[in-house]
Design a protein around this motif. Structure first.
Motif, mmCIF file in Angstrom:
data_model
loop_
_atom_site.group_PDB
_atom_site.id
_atom_site.type_symbol
_atom_site.label_atom_id
_atom_site.label_comp_id
_atom_site.label_asym_id
_atom_site.label_seq_id
_atom_site.Cartn_x
_atom_site.Cartn_y
_atom_site.Cartn_z
ATOM 1 N N GLN A 133 0.826 -1.208 0.000
ATOM 2 C CA GLN A 133 0.000 0.000 0.000
ATOM 3 C C GLN A 133 0.861 1.260 0.000
ATOM 4 O O GLN A 133 0.595 2.216 -0.733
ATOM 5 C CB GLN A 133 -0.920 0.010 1.220
ATOM 6 C CG GLN A 133 -1.785 1.259 1.304
ATOM 7 C CD GLN A 133 -2.454 1.438 2.653
ATOM 8 O OE1 GLN A 133 -2.235 0.646 3.581
ATOM 9 N NE2 GLN A 133 -3.265 2.467 2.792
ATOM 10 N N GLU A 160 -11.960 -7.612 -1.072
ATOM 11 C CA GLU A 160 -12.535 -8.282 -2.240
ATOM 12 C C GLU A 160 -11.683 -9.484 -2.639
ATOM 13 O O GLU A 160 -12.200 -10.595 -2.850
ATOM 14 C CB GLU A 160 -12.637 -7.303 -3.413
ATOM 15 C CG GLU A 160 -13.164 -7.937 -4.696
ATOM 16 C CD GLU A 160 -13.074 -7.009 -5.896
ATOM 17 O OE1 GLU A 160 -13.892 -7.164 -6.816
ATOM 18 O OE2 GLU A 160 -12.174 -6.144 -5.920
ATOM 19 N N ILE A 218 -1.431 3.625 -2.404
ATOM 20 C CA ILE A 218 -2.843 3.310 -2.601
ATOM 21 C C ILE A 218 -3.666 4.013 -1.535
ATOM 22 O O ILE A 218 -3.328 3.977 -0.344
ATOM 23 C CB ILE A 218 -3.077 1.784 -2.525
ATOM 24 C CG1 ILE A 218 -2.143 1.048 -3.499
ATOM 25 C CG2 ILE A 218 -4.532 1.444 -2.837
ATOM 26 C CD1 ILE A 218 -2.165 -0.463 -3.343
ATOM 27 N N ASP A 219 -4.728 4.658 -1.954
ATOM 28 C CA ASP A 219 -5.632 5.311 -1.010
ATOM 29 C C ASP A 219 -6.114 4.298 0.024
ATOM 30 O O ASP A 219 -6.474 3.165 -0.336
ATOM 31 C CB ASP A 219 -6.819 5.891 -1.775
ATOM 32 C CG ASP A 219 -7.864 6.495 -0.852
ATOM 33 O OD1 ASP A 219 -7.671 7.635 -0.408
ATOM 34 O OD2 ASP A 219 -8.862 5.783 -0.564
ATOM 35 N N THR A 226 -10.814 -1.843 0.430
ATOM 36 C CA THR A 226 -11.853 -2.422 -0.433
ATOM 37 C C THR A 226 -11.287 -3.528 -1.320
ATOM 38 O O THR A 226 -11.850 -4.623 -1.422
ATOM 39 C CB THR A 226 -12.487 -1.330 -1.310
ATOM 40 O OG1 THR A 226 -13.063 -0.321 -0.465
ATOM 41 C CG2 THR A 226 -13.574 -1.919 -2.197
ATOM 42 N N ARG A 227 -10.154 -3.259 -1.965
ATOM 43 C CA ARG A 227 -9.549 -4.249 -2.866
ATOM 44 C C ARG A 227 -9.041 -5.458 -2.092
ATOM 45 O O ARG A 227 -9.216 -6.604 -2.522
ATOM 46 C CB ARG A 227 -8.399 -3.615 -3.638
ATOM 47 C CG ARG A 227 -8.838 -2.549 -4.619
ATOM 48 C CD ARG A 227 -7.633 -1.805 -5.168
ATOM 49 N NE ARG A 227 -8.007 -0.582 -5.865
ATOM 50 C CZ ARG A 227 -7.157 0.378 -6.172
ATOM 51 N NH1 ARG A 227 -5.867 0.259 -5.851
ATOM 52 N NH2 ARG A 227 -7.567 1.469 -6.796
ATOM 53 N N LYS A 281 -12.451 -7.621 -14.409
ATOM 54 C CA LYS A 281 -11.674 -6.380 -14.520
ATOM 55 C C LYS A 281 -11.227 -6.065 -15.947
ATOM 56 O O LYS A 281 -10.740 -4.955 -16.187
ATOM 57 C CB LYS A 281 -10.444 -6.470 -13.614
ATOM 58 C CG LYS A 281 -10.760 -6.722 -12.143
ATOM 59 C CD LYS A 281 -11.546 -5.588 -11.520
ATOM 60 C CE LYS A 281 -11.766 -5.831 -10.032
ATOM 61 N NZ LYS A 281 -12.516 -4.729 -9.385
ATOM 62 N N HIS A 326 -2.924 -2.976 -6.285
ATOM 63 C CA HIS A 326 -2.889 -1.655 -6.924
ATOM 64 C C HIS A 326 -3.661 -1.621 -8.245
ATOM 65 O O HIS A 326 -3.530 -0.674 -9.028
ATOM 66 C CB HIS A 326 -1.439 -1.204 -7.144
ATOM 67 C CG HIS A 326 -0.643 -2.081 -8.054
ATOM 68 N ND1 HIS A 326 -0.211 -3.337 -7.708
ATOM 69 C CD2 HIS A 326 -0.189 -1.873 -9.331
ATOM 70 C CE1 HIS A 326 0.476 -3.863 -8.707
ATOM 71 N NE2 HIS A 326 0.496 -2.997 -9.706
ATOM 72 N N SER A 327 -4.497 -2.654 -8.480
ATOM 73 C CA SER A 327 -5.349 -2.734 -9.671
ATOM 74 C C SER A 327 -4.564 -2.561 -10.971
ATOM 75 O O SER A 327 -4.807 -1.635 -11.750
ATOM 76 C CB SER A 327 -6.468 -1.684 -9.610
ATOM 77 O OG SER A 327 -7.389 -1.992 -8.606
ATOM 78 N N HIS A 338 -8.831 3.812 1.699
ATOM 79 C CA HIS A 338 -10.162 3.238 1.453
ATOM 80 C C HIS A 338 -10.117 2.251 0.297
ATOM 81 O O HIS A 338 -10.687 1.143 0.375
ATOM 82 C CB HIS A 338 -11.170 4.357 1.170
ATOM 83 C CG HIS A 338 -12.552 3.840 0.868
ATOM 84 N ND1 HIS A 338 -12.990 3.618 -0.425
ATOM 85 C CD2 HIS A 338 -13.581 3.481 1.699
ATOM 86 C CE1 HIS A 338 -14.225 3.150 -0.382
ATOM 87 N NE2 HIS A 338 -14.614 3.069 0.892
ATOM 88 N N ASP A 339 -9.444 2.637 -0.809
ATOM 89 C CA ASP A 339 -9.320 1.741 -1.957
ATOM 90 C C ASP A 339 -8.554 0.479 -1.581
ATOM 91 O O ASP A 339 -8.908 -0.629 -2.017
ATOM 92 C CB ASP A 339 -8.595 2.460 -3.107
ATOM 93 C CG ASP A 339 -9.432 3.576 -3.716
ATOM 94 O OD1 ASP A 339 -10.657 3.566 -3.510
ATOM 95 O OD2 ASP A 339 -8.849 4.449 -4.383
#
Length: 357
Positions: free
Chosen positions: A140, A156, A145-146, A152-153, A223, A190-191, A148-149
């Motif tokens: 992170q 998930e 990485i934010d 969430t990720r 995605k 980090h998507s 909250h994001d």
């Protein structure tokens, strides 16, 4: 004329926009010191070193569109991992160009690093003695990485892979399959828009392989990320990929569908015969190679061009209850391709590919 030219330009722009990975003439050559055996040769090597040149990648051209899941296959030493290292910026090429998401990988720009991920089944990116959740926190901070994001990720991915109860357990105490799940979570926090997977299921049992396959299939469809996968397990490829790129001796010898591999590189069919009694005929070897014999059933490997004539002759001479004609198993076709490549004759495969295309 002008409108036609504008249309051509817009089409080219659209095609470039769809290309996530674009490789042209990519080469990587290593100069390796050749050490001779013995004390005298070793002393001589201090003053006059001998080197040999190894071409790991020999002019690859490849494009991968947005959202594609592509298998990148080849025998050991074919250049697969080297190519992934080039595309992830770990090493620089000897010549040629490559762009991933518009970036030149070996420039190692931070903007690019935040858009891709590399997972290598034989190397860990998690801290061995710490729980995986601590490594996730480190990721992170590295990728900024934010919070909250990130939460969430992480939640998930943890729920999709069903490893919530393992987050506080040191990585060294996890099974191989559990560690790979954690590696995938770390890579996807980090998507990334592009994911490079180098043998992610190596050493896993059947259940763990199946779980990883299901996750990758679902996540990729969800995605729409682009994935380039190397694997020696054909079940991974069959389960996940519609497109297969095969490389041998550093060059691409096939780029197409799985079914196309059998059509282009296999010169044989398998004929399965069910005879009316248990006394199998003794003249079947003249029609093809016997690969399985379980009376009253037998399997013959027959050259494609001889299937019709051989089957007609057998049906005329012997009472048959059932018959089927099938392609050779995919694993066997690819194993034969790899065997030719290991013997240093990839040109035979290229010739076959060209003549059949």
């Amino acid at each position: 004329m002008q409108s036609s030219l504008l249309g051509s330009r817009s089409l080219n722009s659209y095609n470039r926009a769809m290309e996530t990975i674009c490789i042209e003439g990519l080469r990587k050559t290593y100069r390796i010191y050749r050490k001779r055996e013995g004390l005298k040769a070793s002393i001589k090597g201090l003053f006059r070193r001998e080197y040999r040149t190894v071409e790991a990648v020999r002019g690859i051209d490849l494009s991968v569109d947005q959202g594609e899941f592509v298998a990148f296959l080849g025998p050991n030493g074919a250049g697969k991992t080297t190519t992934l290292k080039l595309l992830s910026g770990v090493i620089s090429p000897t010549s040629g160009t490559a762009r991933v998401l518009g970036h030149i990988p070996w420039r190692r720009e931070n903007a690019y690093r935040r858009r891709f991920a590399l997972v290598m089944g034989q190397k860990n990116q998690l801290w061995w003695d710490l729980p995986a959740q601590e490594s996730f926190r480190l990721h992170q901070q590295i990728y900024r990485i934010d919070p909250h994001d990130f939460a969430t990720r992480r939640d998930e991915l943890v729920d999709l892979l069903e490893v919530r109860q393992l987050l506080g357990q040191p990585v060294r105490e996890l099974s191989l399959g559990e560690r790979m799940k954690m590696e995938l979570i770390a890579a996807l926090l980090h998507s990334p828009e592009v994911l490079f997977l180098d043998e992610p299921t190596i050493g896993l049992d059947v259940v763990a392989q199946h779980n990883i396959q299901n996750f990758l299939r679902y996540y990729q469809q969800l995605k729409k990320i682009s994935i380039l996968l190397t694997s020696h397990y054909m079940k991974d490829v069959v389960a996940l990929c519609n497109r297969v790129v095969i490389v041998a001796q550093g060059v691409i010898i096939h780029d197409g569908s799985l079914a196309g591999i059998v059509d282009r590189f296999s010169g044989h069919k398998v004929i399965t015969l069910q005879f009316a009694d248990h006394n199998l005929p003794h003249d079947l070897e003249k029609y093809g190679e016997i690969i399985e014999e379980q009376p009253p059933r037998i399997k013959l490997r027959v050259e494609k061009q001889n299937v019709t004539s051989s089957l007609g002759a057998i049906l005329q001479r012997h009472p048959i209850e059932d018959v089927s004609v099938e392609d050779l198993p995919l694993e066997q076709v690819i194993a034969e391709m790899f065997s030719i490549a290991r013997q240093g004759h990839p040109h035979e495969l290229e010739t076959s590919s060209t003549s059949d295309s």
